[in-house]
Design an enzyme around this catalytic site. Structure first.
Site, PDB file in Angstrom:
ATOM      1  N   LYS A  41       0.823  -1.195   0.000  1.00  0.00           N
ATOM      2  CA  LYS A  41       0.000   0.000   0.000  1.00  0.00           C
ATOM      3  C   LYS A  41       0.863   1.255   0.000  1.00  0.00           C
ATOM      4  O   LYS A  41       0.381   2.355  -0.224  1.00  0.00           O
ATOM      5  CB  LYS A  41      -0.891   0.023   1.260  1.00  0.00           C
ATOM      6  CG  LYS A  41      -1.748  -1.210   1.416  1.00  0.00           C
ATOM      7  CD  LYS A  41      -2.433  -1.212   2.798  1.00  0.00           C
ATOM      8  CE  LYS A  41      -3.183  -2.510   2.964  1.00  0.00           C
ATOM      9  NZ  LYS A  41      -3.319  -2.856   4.401  1.00  0.00           N
ATOM     10  N   ASP A  98       7.577   2.705  -2.535  1.00  0.00           N
ATOM     11  CA  ASP A  98       7.762   3.729  -1.503  1.00  0.00           C
ATOM     12  C   ASP A  98       9.217   3.830  -1.065  1.00  0.00           C
ATOM     13  O   ASP A  98       9.786   4.916  -0.981  1.00  0.00           O
ATOM     14  CB  ASP A  98       6.842   3.483  -0.302  1.00  0.00           C
ATOM     15  CG  ASP A  98       6.907   2.052   0.251  1.00  0.00           C
ATOM     16  OD1 ASP A  98       7.712   1.228  -0.259  1.00  0.00           O
ATOM     17  OD2 ASP A  98       6.154   1.756   1.195  1.00  0.00           O
ATOM     18  N   ASP A 101      14.806  -0.973   0.877  1.00  0.00           N
ATOM     19  CA  ASP A 101      15.578  -1.192   2.099  1.00  0.00           C
ATOM     20  C   ASP A 101      16.618  -2.283   1.785  1.00  0.00           C
ATOM     21  O   ASP A 101      17.653  -1.984   1.183  1.00  0.00           O
ATOM     22  CB  ASP A 101      14.574  -1.584   3.194  1.00  0.00           C
ATOM     23  CG  ASP A 101      15.179  -1.710   4.575  1.00  0.00           C
ATOM     24  OD1 ASP A 101      15.708  -0.716   5.078  1.00  0.00           O
ATOM     25  OD2 ASP A 101      15.100  -2.806   5.155  1.00  0.00           O
ATOM     26  N   LYS A 129      17.339   3.380   0.992  1.00  0.00           N
ATOM     27  CA  LYS A 129      18.281   3.227   2.114  1.00  0.00           C
ATOM     28  C   LYS A 129      19.429   2.337   1.651  1.00  0.00           C
ATOM     29  O   LYS A 129      19.449   1.145   1.958  1.00  0.00           O
ATOM     30  CB  LYS A 129      17.587   2.507   3.281  1.00  0.00           C
ATOM     31  CG  LYS A 129      16.672   3.329   4.131  1.00  0.00           C
ATOM     32  CD  LYS A 129      16.348   2.537   5.397  1.00  0.00           C
ATOM     33  CE  LYS A 129      14.885   2.509   5.686  1.00  0.00           C
ATOM     34  NZ  LYS A 129      14.511   1.617   6.787  1.00  0.00           N
ATOM     35  N   ASP A 157       4.407   3.186   6.682  1.00  0.00           N
ATOM     36  CA  ASP A 157       3.661   2.959   7.917  1.00  0.00           C
ATOM     37  C   ASP A 157       4.501   2.348   9.024  1.00  0.00           C
ATOM     38  O   ASP A 157       5.542   1.734   8.787  1.00  0.00           O
ATOM     39  CB  ASP A 157       2.510   1.989   7.640  1.00  0.00           C
ATOM     40  CG  ASP A 157       3.006   0.556   7.393  1.00  0.00           C
ATOM     41  OD1 ASP A 157       3.802   0.376   6.440  1.00  0.00           O
ATOM     42  OD2 ASP A 157       2.642  -0.350   8.163  1.00  0.00           O
ATOM     43  N   ARG A 163       0.545   6.502   7.444  1.00  0.00           N
ATOM     44  CA  ARG A 163       0.691   6.551   5.981  1.00  0.00           C
ATOM     45  C   ARG A 163       0.225   7.879   5.407  1.00  0.00           C
ATOM     46  O   ARG A 163       0.682   8.299   4.346  1.00  0.00           O
ATOM     47  CB  ARG A 163      -0.132   5.433   5.318  1.00  0.00           C
ATOM     48  CG  ARG A 163       0.368   4.029   5.567  1.00  0.00           C
ATOM     49  CD  ARG A 163      -0.347   3.072   4.611  1.00  0.00           C
ATOM     50  NE  ARG A 163      -0.241   1.682   4.987  1.00  0.00           N
ATOM     51  CZ  ARG A 163       0.777   0.873   4.682  1.00  0.00           C
ATOM     52  NH1 ARG A 163       1.804   1.341   3.996  1.00  0.00           N
ATOM     53  NH2 ARG A 163       0.782  -0.395   5.043  1.00  0.00           N
TER      54      ARG A 163
HETATM   55  P1  IMP Z   1      13.019  -4.451   1.243  1.00  0.00           P
HETATM   56  O1  IMP Z   1      12.523  -5.721   0.624  1.00  0.00           O
HETATM   57  O2  IMP Z   1      13.883  -4.730   2.446  1.00  0.00           O
HETATM   58  O3  IMP Z   1      13.681  -3.521   0.273  1.00  0.00           O
HETATM   59  O4  IMP Z   1      11.782  -3.767   1.890  1.00  0.00           O
HETATM   60  C1  IMP Z   1      10.917  -3.002   1.204  1.00  0.00           C
HETATM   61  C2  IMP Z   1       9.649  -2.807   1.998  1.00  0.00           C
HETATM   62  O5  IMP Z   1       9.838  -2.813   3.424  1.00  0.00           O
HETATM   63  C3  IMP Z   1       9.088  -1.460   1.663  1.00  0.00           C
HETATM   64  O6  IMP Z   1       8.245  -1.526   0.545  1.00  0.00           O
HETATM   65  C4  IMP Z   1       8.359  -1.092   2.926  1.00  0.00           C
HETATM   66  O7  IMP Z   1       7.044  -1.610   2.872  1.00  0.00           O
HETATM   67  C5  IMP Z   1       9.118  -1.765   4.041  1.00  0.00           C
HETATM   68  N1  IMP Z   1      10.055  -0.838   4.682  1.00  0.00           N
HETATM   69  C6  IMP Z   1      11.405  -0.812   4.556  1.00  0.00           C
HETATM   70  N2  IMP Z   1      11.949   0.163   5.282  1.00  0.00           N
HETATM   71  C7  IMP Z   1      10.911   0.811   5.875  1.00  0.00           C
HETATM   72  C8  IMP Z   1      10.835   1.952   6.749  1.00  0.00           C
HETATM   73  O8  IMP Z   1      11.820   2.592   7.130  1.00  0.00           O
HETATM   74  N3  IMP Z   1       9.586   2.321   7.151  1.00  0.00           N
HETATM   75  C9  IMP Z   1       8.456   1.673   6.751  1.00  0.00           C
HETATM   76  N4  IMP Z   1       8.493   0.600   5.925  1.00  0.00           N
HETATM   77  C10 IMP Z   1       9.698   0.170   5.489  1.00  0.00           C
HETATM   78 MG    MG Z   2       6.138  -1.487   0.573  1.00  0.00          MG
END
Ligand code: IMP
Ligand code: MG
Length: 172
Positions: A41, A98, A101, A129, A157, A163
């Site tokens: 979302k 969004d 990470d 990040k 969120d 959000r």
């Molecule tokens: P990744 O697979 O680790 O890149 O994570 C991506 C997803 O984790 C994003 O789409 C977010 O939904 C969530 N996420 C990662 N970091 C944050 C944060 O700092 N705040 C909120 N949601 C996060």
């Molecule tokens: Mg996400």
């Protein structure tokens, strides 16, 4: 409620950057059609703002994924909760996210979608990040790079809250 302490990126900064990305996307895909794929979302505010800053023939679709393992960090094992409604064969696809990470979610999604015959497949993220990355994944368009903080607002969120904030903040 959590301790949401300060504005990290203001509404004005976000809107200015979204307009810049929209102009860049418009220039890069000149003369082409574009399908924006928002990842639910968290991408909702960015998607809604970005699509109105792109001067092309744009269509939109959404996917929803969830990563197993729970908690605030992704596990890398991704479940497709909602797949695309449309066929992407021959289309220019721009995934709208969004935040990146670890990169595991988008790495999985890119692989998942890459077998479907899209003409091109790129990624736009509002936030990145890079210090947290576990896989080699770089966005094609990025709003802002942020430090290793837990970010909320503008779609992001904490347990589904915050959000709707029009700015980016972080949780202490
Ligand atoms: P990744 O697979 O680790 O890149 O994570 C991506 C997803 O984790 C994003 O789409 C977010 O939904 C969530 N996420 C990662 N970091 C944050 C944060 O700092 N705040 C909120 N949601 C996060
Ligand atoms: Mg996400």
């Amino acid at each position: 409620m959590a301790n949401i302490s300060e504005v990290l990126i203001s509404e004005e900064q976000l809107q200015k950057r979204v307009a810049e990305i929209g102009a860049q996307v418009t220039a890069d895909y000149k003369g082409e059609d574009l399908l924006l794929v928002g990842i639910l979302k968290g991408s909702v505010p960015f998607m809604a703002d970005l699509m109105r800053k792109i001067d092309l023939n744009v269509k939109i679709d959404f996917m929803q994924v969830s990563s197993y393992g729970g908690g605030t960090r992704t596990s890398g094992v991704v479940q497709i909760v909602k797949d695309l409604d449309s066929d992407i064969t021959g289309k220019n696809v721009l995934i709208v996210e969004d935040i990146i990470d670890s990169g595991l979610t988008l790495d999985y999604l890119k692989t998942y979608l890459s077998g479907r015959g899209a003409k091109s497949l790129k990624i736009a993220t509002m936030l990145d990040k890079p210090s947290r990355r576990k896989v080699d994944l770089k966005p094609d368009y990025c709003g802002f790079q942020v430090d290793d903080l837990f970010i909320v607002g503008y779609g992001l969120d904490l347990d589904q809250d915050y959000r709707q904030l029009p700015y980016i903040s972080w949780v202490k």
